[in-house]
Enzyme design. Sequence first.
Site, PDB file in Angstrom:
ATOM      1  CG  ASP A 142      23.224 -12.466  44.828  1.00 29.23           C
ATOM      2  OD1 ASP A 142      23.691 -12.006  45.891  1.00 29.23           O
ATOM      3  OD2 ASP A 142      22.032 -12.319  44.502  1.00 29.23           O
ATOM      4  CG  ASP A 195      19.049  -7.748  48.055  1.00 29.69           C
ATOM      5  OD1 ASP A 195      19.741  -7.474  47.055  1.00 29.69           O
ATOM      6  OD2 ASP A 195      19.007  -8.884  48.563  1.00 29.69           O
TER       7      ASP A 195
END
Length: 803
Positions: A536, A602
Amino acid sequence: MAKNEPLTFTGTAADGTRLTAVYLAQPAANVALGLIVAGDELPRIVHWGRPLANPETLLDSYDALKPQRVSGALDNTAWPSVLPTQSESWIGEPRVVLRRAGIELFPKFTVTNIEADGMLDASLDAVSAESYTDVTGHTRATGPARVPGVVVSAEDKENGIALEWRLELMDGGLARQKATVINLGAPEGAPAGAAEDAPAGAASAASAADPTAAVSLANLEVGKIELGFPVPELAGEILTTTGHHLRERSPQRQPLTIGRFEKPQLAGRPDFDASLLLTAGVPGFGFEHGEAYSVHVGWSGNSVLSAERLPYTQGIIGGGELLFGGEVTLVPQGAGEGEGRDAQSSYATPWLFGSFGDGLNEIAARFHAYVRSRHPRLFSHGRPVILNTWEAVYFDHNFDTLAALADKAAASGVERFVVDDGWFGSRRDDTSGLGDWQISQDVWPDGDKSLKALADYVHGKGMQFGLWFEPEMVNIDSEVVRAHPDWILSPTAGRLPMQGRSQQVLDLTNPAAFDYVFGAMDALVGELKIDYIKWDHNKLVTEPGSRYSGRPAVHAQTLAVYEIFKGLKRNHPGLEIESCSSGGGRVDLGILEYADRIWASDCVDPVERADIQRYTSLLVPPAMMGEHVGASPAHSTQRATSQELRMAMAFFGHMGIEWNLLKEPEDALAKLAVWVAEFKKHRDWFAIDTCVHADANDPAVRVDGMVMPSRDAAIYRFTQLTTGQTYPAAPVRLPGLDPDRRYRVSPLDPSLDLTGLGNGQSTLGWWNEEGVVMTGEALQRYGIRPPSLHPQQAVLFKAVALS
């Protein structure tokens, strides 16, 4: 002679100029590029399109296309080369910005050599096998491969600069170009004793007055190198995308007018607003048809995409890396190289990729072919079904919960179980512990309920084990920052950049910080037998000053990230790494050289995902896009949707689950297992199928599909996002089929029952196991009527060729 071997022709223009033409072609991909070198000037691309029947006619392109001199301008009208400067009448945005001691140089490059050469480097898959065979029996090698290409060498001796420009044409028809700038050091004609002085006459006096000035004046600062492809005059419209967190890849169109349109990205990553492609084409071009040309910068740091026209020129589309002042400074060739981490005499731009096609589907297919060539192992088979724990448990980690979730996952057909954020240090929420890459004893104590025990449990269930990292970021409240505050990228020693999500950026250009991160990750992959890393990157990289080098660090930081990817994969053959950056914030062909998957957003709300995935697929093959079945209502939007829509929207990509299965009733889990099993029947083909999208006038509907390379069969998805202009929906076209063959079209098994999905009050004649038989021509021209669906519903159906 091989059909795709570069061809070179020489001749003379009408005005006596010596001409060299180079022709690059990939006949199987139905694309070719032609360029002209006039005298000793930099090349001009004069053809980009279908292969030429008579390539030798390229020589006449010089006389056919060279503009006349016009009033009120310079002696030569601007006709941009591959790297135009003011020396060739370019007065648009500077595309070559080079300075010595802060003084702008105005280079004029003279071609010294032209060589036919192109080489695609070995992929990282070479560590585990020499080649891989897909479901069709087609073998892809992992080693280096020769491709049609040309390398042009040039110099500006007076300014002490050399240039190497390279153009290559990939097997799938994707073009790429890059430039390398070399600091030769002493400018031609520099006074004796001032070999390292700048080319300006004042440099000698400066160096005499200050001995350190000679060194400063010898160094060459690279401000920008922006490459481009010219497009035909008819390419009068441009398509880009914009977006933000949870809404990546939103399309926008506008005319290609005189002036400059650019999409700069200065967040240390491509970011949500990045346009993966900048496309110029005939007005109204779509997915299925319309002459169009696209560019993409293969770089994971700061970059720009641009489209530009002068009153004197046709359009140029291109881009390059964006550099902060002093970020890349070149020492003279042979002086000081190897003496320090930052000592370098050359700078290579990222690859600028270009794709040509009749419609966006053909353009995308070229990018997909290239990405597959970089990952032959990955695309030799279908993708394992993933469960990621983030939206299931967030930071609430413990062995019993995650082991129970692993049981449900395995029963649903999941093959890879990924533990997300919250397993390390003091990371019980997002305010502390980030950067402390040691397993937390608070939640994962050593023993039979450790993280190692969970990894072993997952492996024992026949699943792969994955783990989340955010290697580039730290919380201020962390042991690593308390021990090494100088490891943070910051504008000054006393001030930090504005934080985001309680995070700052770790300076991976500092060797100690790099070694710490790499060492911790490398050890954990070995200790836990990690099969998969979710990597990430959540903070925008702003004010990125390195206290180690004393200069901005985005360029070197990006290279350091690539090195960690490469090092981990070399040390652990078969390890896969996902590129996640708050979702879709780092999607580019630079990271996709090493990453095996991208997290598109997301937001797993399937209504939002319809277009996020549609426009991400212009660059990324669906098999590399994480597409997950989430909860309803969606955590990101609170929109409630049917389980059928959520599963259908994840069906073509790298299917996964982002859902707490422990809280779901058995009938929902049974339905999930049916869809997962159906995905597994087709995923080996999805890895290599051609991804297509249909054009439709009704903004309420979407049609996309995956078509076998042989066109023997295809699976399509019809999505009704909102109520439509036509009720029931109008027939939809099915692109990609062989027009001369007959196809039986029928529902895919999980979509056969329309109960609760449709609002039609009579039966749809073909929506049964027998379906209908139609020709590919009819299906592509007039199409087939889809079921009448409620808004926010989708169905899948197949077209199978008859022998």
